[in-house]
Enzyme design. Sequence first.
Site, PDB file in Angstrom:
ATOM      1  N   ASP A  18     -34.922  50.907 -34.193  1.00 23.24           N
ATOM      2  CA  ASP A  18     -34.737  50.345 -35.291  1.00 23.24           C
ATOM      3  C   ASP A  18     -34.866  50.928 -36.555  1.00 23.24           C
ATOM      4  OD1 ASP A  18     -34.752  47.722 -36.616  1.00 23.24           O
ATOM      5  OD2 ASP A  18     -37.033  47.326 -36.742  1.00 23.24           O
ATOM      6  N   ASN A  66     -27.168  40.316 -33.080  1.00 22.58           N
ATOM      7  CA  ASN A  66     -26.325  41.339 -33.967  1.00 22.58           C
ATOM      8  C   ASN A  66     -25.131  40.935 -33.990  1.00 22.58           C
ATOM      9  OD1 ASN A  66     -27.990  44.488 -32.729  1.00 22.58           O
ATOM     10  ND2 ASN A  66     -28.608  42.955 -34.452  1.00 22.58           N
TER      11      ASN A  66
END
Length: 243
Positions: A18, A66
């Site tokens: 991340d 995503n």
Amino acid sequence: METIETLRLPKHIGIIMDGNGRWAQKRLLERVKGHEEGVRAVRDTVTACRKLGIDALSLFAFSEENWERPKREVDALMRLLRRYLIEEESEILDNNIRLVVSGRVEKLPDFVKEKLLPLMEKSESNTGMYLNLCLSYGGREELTHACRRIAEKVKAGELLPEAITEKTFAAHLYVPELPPVDLMIRTSGELRISGFLPWQLAYAEFHFPKVFWPDFTRDHLFEAIREMQTRERRFGKTSAQVR
């Protein structure tokens, strides 16, 4: 590295990579530049885990959610994935790494699958380390997928409901041969798993370094392993039983 107890290494490390976009934005760069820098961290982490003797490494590379990101960013991520597969093919094959994928591979673009699927097949007999890329992956979807497959077997008379066990369920996950995750690392300081391998994380130890993924190094990896090794892993037992 010398302070890591080699007899107490995690068998399976899972990483939520991340912070790529925020890394780039802090430097007034386009988000895709952060993803490009993140590839270096992937390469270094895979190499470090292989040299340590880790059995399996799972990397959360692209989630089901995503796909909702801006098309330009999604396209750039898919191109980066294709490039990674091309550039790392010899590294994977020469170092006895087996490439597997958790997720809905069918949703990936053809120009990615044409590199991904052959490399998975070429590395199928490798035994040194599993490299599990979580692509188009959602934890709830994986559990639903397993339930659906089991239900189909029950409907076909191949499996009795009363015969379903945890072992049965685990055998129907995307990559059933992977061991449970012992250590889960999420970079950037966020404190959640975002649907990452919920079944496999049942007894994992969590580590949340604040560094963004492009700045993650093997020193951060070693720190996470050392910190894990200071913890008492009881798996439901008492401290006295473990000792």
